[in-house]
Structures are given as structure tokens and as C-alpha cells.
Design a protein around this motif. Structure first.
Motif, PDB file in Angstrom:
ATOM      1  N   THR A  64     -11.530 -15.961 -64.620  1.00 40.85           N
ATOM      2  CA  THR A  64     -13.028 -15.121 -63.649  1.00 40.85           C
ATOM      3  C   THR A  64     -11.462 -15.380 -62.335  1.00 40.85           C
ATOM      4  N   VAL A  65     -11.544 -14.581 -61.429  1.00 46.23           N
ATOM      5  CA  VAL A  65     -10.454 -14.434 -60.658  1.00 46.23           C
ATOM      6  C   VAL A  65     -11.699 -14.324 -58.611  1.00 46.23           C
ATOM      7  N   GLY A  66     -10.881 -14.770 -58.202  1.00 50.20           N
ATOM      8  CA  GLY A  66     -11.555 -14.345 -56.847  1.00 50.20           C
ATOM      9  C   GLY A  66     -10.326 -14.451 -55.859  1.00 50.20           C
ATOM     10  N   LEU A  67     -10.712 -13.763 -55.094  1.00 49.48           N
ATOM     11  CA  LEU A  67     -10.017 -13.688 -53.392  1.00 49.48           C
ATOM     12  C   LEU A  67      -9.813 -15.167 -52.232  1.00 49.48           C
ATOM     13  N   VAL A  68      -8.717 -15.254 -52.302  1.00 52.63           N
ATOM     14  CA  VAL A  68      -8.291 -16.393 -51.849  1.00 52.63           C
ATOM     15  C   VAL A  68      -8.353 -16.289 -49.619  1.00 52.63           C
ATOM     16  N   LYS A  69      -8.593 -16.368 -48.810  1.00 54.62           N
ATOM     17  CA  LYS A  69      -8.589 -16.178 -47.923  1.00 54.62           C
ATOM     18  C   LYS A  69      -9.012 -17.303 -46.738  1.00 54.62           C
ATOM     19  N   TYR A  70      -8.036 -17.543 -45.826  1.00 49.84           N
ATOM     20  CA  TYR A  70      -7.999 -18.728 -45.307  1.00 49.84           C
ATOM     21  C   TYR A  70      -8.318 -17.795 -44.559  1.00 49.84           C
ATOM     22  N   PRO A  71      -9.625 -18.905 -42.789  1.00 47.76           N
ATOM     23  CA  PRO A  71      -9.985 -18.943 -42.365  1.00 47.76           C
ATOM     24  C   PRO A  71      -8.429 -19.048 -41.512  1.00 47.76           C
ATOM     25  N   ASP A  72      -8.671 -18.118 -39.961  1.00 50.42           N
ATOM     26  CA  ASP A  72      -7.372 -17.816 -38.470  1.00 50.42           C
ATOM     27  C   ASP A  72      -7.209 -19.381 -38.336  1.00 50.42           C
ATOM     28  N   ASP A  73      -7.831 -20.591 -37.770  1.00 48.37           N
ATOM     29  CA  ASP A  73      -8.098 -21.358 -37.761  1.00 48.37           C
ATOM     30  C   ASP A  73      -7.413 -22.244 -38.066  1.00 48.37           C
ATOM     31  N   VAL A  74      -7.690 -21.856 -39.950  1.00 48.14           N
ATOM     32  CA  VAL A  74      -6.862 -22.960 -40.825  1.00 48.14           C
ATOM     33  C   VAL A  74      -5.362 -22.621 -40.986  1.00 48.14           C
ATOM     34  N   MET A  75      -4.648 -21.264 -41.078  1.00 47.73           N
ATOM     35  CA  MET A  75      -3.624 -20.764 -40.782  1.00 47.73           C
ATOM     36  C   MET A  75      -2.798 -21.193 -39.501  1.00 47.73           C
ATOM     37  N   MET A  76      -3.217 -21.362 -38.623  1.00 40.75           N
ATOM     38  CA  MET A  76      -3.028 -21.942 -37.192  1.00 40.75           C
ATOM     39  C   MET A  76      -2.688 -23.294 -37.109  1.00 40.75           C
ATOM     40  N   GLY A  77      -4.064 -24.261 -37.301  1.00 44.57           N
ATOM     41  CA  GLY A  77      -3.606 -26.041 -38.048  1.00 44.57           C
ATOM     42  C   GLY A  77      -1.960 -26.184 -39.020  1.00 44.57           C
ATOM     43  N   ALA A  78      -2.569 -24.348 -40.367  1.00 46.06           N
ATOM     44  CA  ALA A  78      -1.162 -25.569 -41.204  1.00 46.06           C
ATOM     45  C   ALA A  78      -0.030 -25.237 -40.124  1.00 46.06           C
ATOM     46  N   LEU A  79       0.103 -24.823 -39.824  1.00 43.21           N
ATOM     47  CA  LEU A  79       1.501 -24.155 -39.110  1.00 43.21           C
ATOM     48  C   LEU A  79       2.281 -24.644 -37.403  1.00 43.21           C
ATOM     49  N   SER A  80       0.328 -25.610 -37.697  1.00 37.92           N
ATOM     50  CA  SER A  80       1.079 -26.668 -36.415  1.00 37.92           C
ATOM     51  C   SER A  80       2.026 -27.778 -37.218  1.00 37.92           C
ATOM     52  N   MET A  81       1.104 -28.319 -38.289  1.00 35.76           N
ATOM     53  CA  MET A  81       1.068 -29.147 -39.471  1.00 35.76           C
ATOM     54  C   MET A  81       2.980 -28.804 -39.728  1.00 35.76           C
ATOM     55  N   ILE A  82       3.414 -27.522 -40.402  1.00 35.32           N
ATOM     56  CA  ILE A  82       4.915 -27.288 -40.441  1.00 35.32           C
ATOM     57  C   ILE A  82       5.796 -27.265 -39.423  1.00 35.32           C
ATOM     58  N   THR A  83       5.231 -27.563 -37.777  1.00 35.18           N
ATOM     59  CA  THR A  83       6.501 -27.206 -37.084  1.00 35.18           C
ATOM     60  C   THR A  83       6.471 -28.502 -36.976  1.00 35.18           C
TER      61      THR A  83
END
Length: 174
Positions: free
Chosen positions: A104-123
Motif C-alpha cells: 500500500t502507498v500513500g502521499l505524505v503531506k506535512y502542514p505548513d506549520d510543521v514545516m516551519m517548525g522543522a525549519l526553526s529546529m534546523i536553524t
């Protein structure tokens, strides 16, 4: 994948090489998925699939190049993959290469706030490299104290304020 290294470079200023940035992205993504018990798969895209000679064949044509997909119920190839090429309708090449089989396969889609939060974590990670935290410093009549990070004020090794965005996405463990 949360985002490509080239997209990350557009959002932050760093001299780190692409391999290190890719490893940071993968590490933060794995941490977020583990902490939230959430795979962020869009349920309306989940479908049966077949892998033959490393080529993904699906029932419906819902994926695009650069989409992240997750394989389930595969004997050896469960996990995250990126669509790198669309060969024809419902047929794709993925990276990394995977074993043949059905699942089975499914599309992984992260919400914008998760992506921005991950960006803050990487920074935060990049800014913290090689920096020693000073607990207390006094010069004449001026003193500076820094917050110490311990189990009570960190999550996944990050200050709570950097991970608070994850609270709405946490799911119960099964």
C-alpha cells in the motif's frame, strides 16, 4: 521528505554542505514522526501498489515528481520514498531504490506549520554547533545567566518553545 535541500537553502543561510543538510532534514523528520506518532499520510491518497523492477505501479494517478510517499505492508521496503520520475500514468520511479513486491502507498503531506517548525529546529541546530552554554557570567556589576536545558524544559533535545507546534499533531500510540 520535509523539503528539498535546495528549498532549505532558500530559507536559511548556511555554509553546511548538502549531505549534512539532508541528514539534518531526515533526522528532524524522523524525530517529528516518532514524537507525534503521526505519519502525516493523506488518507484519500492511500491505494494498493506493485513494485516491479524498482518501478512503482499504482491504481490511481495522484502522485507528482518530488512527492514523498510512504510504503506500507511491504515485506522489505516499508518506509519513505520520493517520486523522482513519472514514467507514464500510474507508473513512477522512486528514490531510494526498493525491492519488488505488493503493498500500500500513500502521499505524505506535512502542514505548513510543521514545516516551519522543522525549519526553526534546523536553524537552532546549526546555530548551536560548537557553542557551549554558559550557566552564569559576571563582569563588574553586570551578570548574564542562560537557561540550562534539561529533561524538564526540552523535547527531543530542543527547547519546548521550538517543539510546541507539534502538540496538535500528536496521536496516541497503538
Amino acid at each position: 521528505m520535509l523539503m528539498s535541500v535546495s528549498d532549505l537553502r532558500k530559507l536559511i543561510d548556511t555554509d553546511e554542505d548538502d549531505l549534512k543538510l539532508m541528514m539534518r532534514l531526515n533526522g528532524v523528520e524522523q524525530s517529528i514522526r516518532a514524537y507525534t506518532n503521526n505519519n502525516f499520510v493523506k488518507l484519500d491518497t492511500v491505494q494498493k501498489m506493485h513494485i516491479e523492477n524498482g518501478i512503482l505501479i499504482t491504481e490511481n494517478d495522484v502522485f507528482r515528481v518530488d512527492d514523498t510517499v510512504e510504503f506500507f505492508h511491504m515485506k522489505y521496503s516499508d518506509g519513505l520514498y520520493v517520486i523522482v520520475e513519472k514514467l507514464e500514468s500510474c507508473t513512477y520511479r522512486v528514490s531510494p531504490e526498493c525491492m519488488d513486491g505488493d503493498g500500500t502507498v500513500g502521499l505524505v503531506k506535512y502542514p505548513d506549520d510543521v514545516m516551519m517548525g522543522a525549519l526553526s529546529m534546523i536553524t537552532y541546530d546549526i546555530a548551536s554547533v560548537g557553542r557551549e552554554d554558559v550557566a552564569s557570567e559576571s563582569i563588574s556589576r553586570h551578570s548574564v545567566s542562560y537557561v540550562t536545558h534539561g529533561a524538564s524544559n526540552t523535547i527531543m533535545g530542543y527547547p519546548i518553545k521550538l517543539t510546541s507546534f507539534l502538540k496538535p499533531y500528536r496521536k496516541m500510540k497503538r
